[in-house]
Structure formats: C-alpha cells, structure tokens
Design an enzyme around this catalytic site. Structure first.
Site, PDB file in Angstrom:
ATOM      1  N   ASP A  89       0.823  -1.215   0.000  1.00  0.00           N
ATOM      2  CA  ASP A  89       0.000   0.000   0.000  1.00  0.00           C
ATOM      3  C   ASP A  89       0.860   1.270   0.000  1.00  0.00           C
ATOM      4  OD1 ASP A  89      -2.437   1.333   0.052  1.00  0.00           O
ATOM      5  OD2 ASP A  89      -3.221   0.168   1.730  1.00  0.00           O
TER       6      ASP A  89
ATOM      7  N   GLU B 255      -1.082   1.879  -5.207  1.00  0.00           N
ATOM      8  CA  GLU B 255      -0.883   3.328  -4.996  1.00  0.00           C
ATOM      9  C   GLU B 255      -2.044   4.136  -5.556  1.00  0.00           C
ATOM     10  OE1 GLU B 255      -0.986   4.480  -8.323  1.00  0.00           O
ATOM     11  OE2 GLU B 255       0.483   6.050  -7.829  1.00  0.00           O
ATOM     12  N   TRP B 256      -3.147   3.449  -5.900  1.00  0.00           N
ATOM     13  CA  TRP B 256      -4.440   4.062  -6.220  1.00  0.00           C
ATOM     14  C   TRP B 256      -4.472   4.832  -7.547  1.00  0.00           C
ATOM     15  CZ3 TRP B 256      -2.741   6.556  -1.236  1.00  0.00           C
ATOM     16  CH2 TRP B 256      -2.744   5.636  -0.196  1.00  0.00           C
TER      17      TRP B 256
ATOM     18  N   ASP C 207     -10.300   3.479  -3.379  1.00  0.00           N
ATOM     19  CA  ASP C 207     -10.942   2.234  -2.895  1.00  0.00           C
ATOM     20  C   ASP C 207     -12.370   2.072  -3.393  1.00  0.00           C
ATOM     21  OD1 ASP C 207      -8.597   2.032  -1.538  1.00  0.00           O
ATOM     22  OD2 ASP C 207      -9.486   1.912   0.459  1.00  0.00           O
TER      23      ASP C 207
END
Ligand code: GLA
Length: 395
Positions: free
Chosen positions: A156, A189-190, A211
């Site tokens: 993450d 890392e989105w 998310d």
C-alpha cells in the site's frame, strides 16, 4: 539452491537473464506467476481490521467447500492490521492475540488446503491503519515473508510523504526477488502516478483508482468510489494490460450487501471483461446461492482468464446503454450489453463495432443463462434490465 531458484524466477525472461539477470521480481516472475489475472480472496472489503487466524482458516476451508477453489480462486490474502510492532532486531511482529499460532503456521494451513497465502504491507512508515510499514525494512520483511511461505504481497501507499512511487515499489520488488520465493507483487498506490506506465516489470498488478465502495454510483470525499465511477476510469487503460501485468480496478464487493443482484452481476461481468484480478471480498462462510452463482460462473470466469490476456474496452457509448468487447483466443469475442439506466432497454452490438464483417454469421451464446441465442448476421440485440448486463460470447 539460490541459482536454481533464480533460474526458475527468470524462466519467462530469458532475454533479460541473458542480458545480465532479471531486473525485478515483476520481470522475473511475471510469466510464471501471473500469466492470467490472479484470483483469490482478500479480507479488507468485508472484515477491515477484524482479521484473525480463525477467520483465515475458516475462509480457506470455505474456499474449498463452496467450490470457489475449483472455479479458480487460489490466493487467501490477509490485508491490513495483522501486524502490531517491530521487535528489537526489526522483525515484524504479528498480533499475538489474533494470530497466536503465527504466520508460518497459518501459511502452512492455507497451503495444506491446496491454496496460496498472501499478506499486506505498506511502502511508508505506517500502513493505512497505522500499523508498522516496510519503509527501511524492505529486505528484512521480504525475507520474513519468504520464510513464512507467503505467495502474494499487497503493498500500500499510506504515510509515504516525500517518497517516489516507482523507486519505492522497485525497492520492494528487488527485495522480493532477492528473498528467493516467487511472490506475486500487488501494487496499491491508487493510480495517482499512472502506475500502468511504470509498474510493468516491477509488479504483476497495480490498482488504478481509489478504494471501491459497495455501491452503484456513490463517492466519498477521501477518494472511495462506487462501481460506475471505477468502471469509467478503466475505459482507456486496455493498452497497458497483458500477461504478467494487470490493471487492478480493486477487489470485488459481490455479496457484501450494498448492491442488487443485477448490480453485482454487472460488477463481476465487467471485472472479467477487463481482465481484472478477481479477489472476492465477501464472507465465503456465509454466501447466498445468488452470490455463489455469480462468483463461480465458469463461462464468465473463462473470459477473465482467457490466455490471450487482452483487457476489454468500451466500443460504444450511447448514454445509459453501452457496449464493451474483449477479444478472446480462438477469434472469439466476449461482449457486454450494459444498461445503466433505470428502465429496461434494448441494447445492440453491431459487428463493425467488434471487428467482424457485417455479412458474417456468428454464433451468440449468453454466458449468464448458458443458452445459445443462435446465429446472427450483422448485429445482435438484447433487452437489458436496469443496472444489469447481458454478457455474450460471439464467434
Ligand atoms: C487502503 C487500500 C485498501 C486497504 C486499506 C487497508 O485504503 O487501498 O485496499 O488495503 O488501505 O488499510
């Protein structure tokens, strides 16, 4: 021993190996480890920090007894909150109350059920839930994971102020390779620094968005988002995916209660069309027959796992109704006829949208009902219920 493992890791990258060795775990393991999108289960969406060894063991048992394992789901991944501190020598310490037998025993149990074991850490000083991160401990953590028998690491991006994404993920990628155990490396890392451009060869999959939330179209101020928002962000990413390098639109919410059966069918159909990793995120011990039927539909899963490894894309956008297509091996195509509107609507795919000559007759098979729709020339139309899809295979 080390040489043998190194050779195994590099098996899919002989050119790289000849040029001086594999440069990262992703390069090294990609062909061997994630030829098709990884399938498994992750604790976060349903259980958040409420993880324990009993949950993981029971989930492994349920993965087998429900038929999920037979359908292809292999990885059982413990997300955030399994770790509490570091020992004096830097060793990461699992929560002794929730994991009293330790992670090695848990990995052994998961392996004994014929499954693979995954774990979670963070590139920064702390995880998103404030547990110890791996910054400065990458090699030690990678060696520890390998010694426990870990097969999958989700990594993450919380608490990483001032760090460079590519560098940080490459550091852990190298550490995993050097630890000598094949470990699928899941980058989380989105999507902020467009990992699809730099992560191939470093990790096997990378999150593309914030998310997922268990809803059709909600969004959260902190970046969490519903199904439709995530889907729209995937539309242009198809050129970046392929065997060993997958865009990850986040884990599945199917069965968690926030969407209707039609919406979950839409969710699962699109993830398969996108060649997304399929990480179930529900309670496998208590699935309804409807949830199980969605998660284990073999023909839909076969679209996700097709050996060509091409990510699907949107081929027509008519407002509420859309058509998406994924090329499959054997010159077949998977097609989703989608209706985002609130009333049932006819949706048409025409052969020119999917690269077929207009006068060519093609066989259409409905992947959710398992019925042959018949032979069609030029186009195929189906009536699609609101927030639902009709998913077909055309060949
Ligand atoms: C981030 C990730 C989630 C989950 C949580 C755990 O939000 O994107 O998938 O791992 O952290 O804290």
């Amino acid at each position: 021993m080390k040489g043998r493992i190194g050779k195994y890791l590099c098996a899919g990258a002989m050119v790289l190996a000849a040029a001086g060795g594999c440069s990262a775990a992703g390069d090294a393991g990609s062909d061997v480890l994630a030829k098709t999108p990884p399938m498994g289960w992750n604790s976060w969406n349903k259980f958040a920090c409420n993880v324990s060894e009993s949950l993981i063991r029971e989930t492994a048992d349920a993965m087998v007894s429900t038929g999920m394992a037979d359908a292809g789901y292999a990885y059982i991944v413990v997300d955030d909150c399994w770790q509490v501190s570091r020992g004096g020598d830097g060793t990461i310490v699992p929560d002794p109350e929730r994991f009293p037998s330790g992670m090695k025993a848990l990995a052994d149990y998961v392996h004994s059920r014929g499954l693979k074991f995954g774990i979670y850490s963070d590139a920064g000083t702390k995880t998103c839930q404030g547990r110890p991160g791996s910054k400065g401990f990458e090699e030690q953590d990678a060696r520890q994971y390998a010694a426990w028998g870990v097969d999958y690491l989700k990594y993450d991006w919380c608490n990483t102020e001032g760090m460079d994404t590519r560098e940080a993920y490459a550091t852990m990628s190298r550490a995993l390779r050097d630890a000598g155990r094949p470990i699928v490396f899941s980058i989380c890392e989105w999507g902020g620094t467009r990992p699809w451009e730099w992560a191939p060869g470093i990790g096997h999959l990378w999150r593309t968005t914030g998310d997922i939330q268990d809803c059709w179209d909600c969004s959260q101020p902190w970046g969490g988002m519903g199904l439709i928002h995530i889907l729209d962000l995937q539309a242009d990413l198809y050129p970046y995916a392929g065997p060993g390098r997958w865009n990850d639109p986040d884990m599945l919410e199917v069965g968690n209660g926030g969407m209707t059966e039609a919406e979950y069918r839409t969710h699962f159909s699109f993830w398969c069309l996108l060649a997304a990793p399929l990480m179930a995120g529900n309670d496998l011990r208590a699935m309804t027959p409807e949830t199980k039927a969605i998660l284990t539909n073999r023909e839909v899963i076969a679209v996700d796992q097709d050996p060509l490894g091409v990510q699907g894309r949107r081929v027509s956008d008519g407002g509420a109704v859309e058509v998406w297509m994924k090329p499959l091996s054997g010159a077949a195509r998977a097609v989703i006829l989608s209706n985002r509107g609130s009333v049932a609507a006819p949706v048409t795919v025409s052969w020119d949208q999917i690269g077929l000559a207009p006068d060519v007759p093609a066989k259409v098979r409905n992947l959710w009902t398992g019925e042959e729709a018949g032979m069609f020339r030029g186009r195929y139309t189906a009536r699609v219920a609101p927030h639902d899809v009709v998913m077909v295979r055309i060949e």
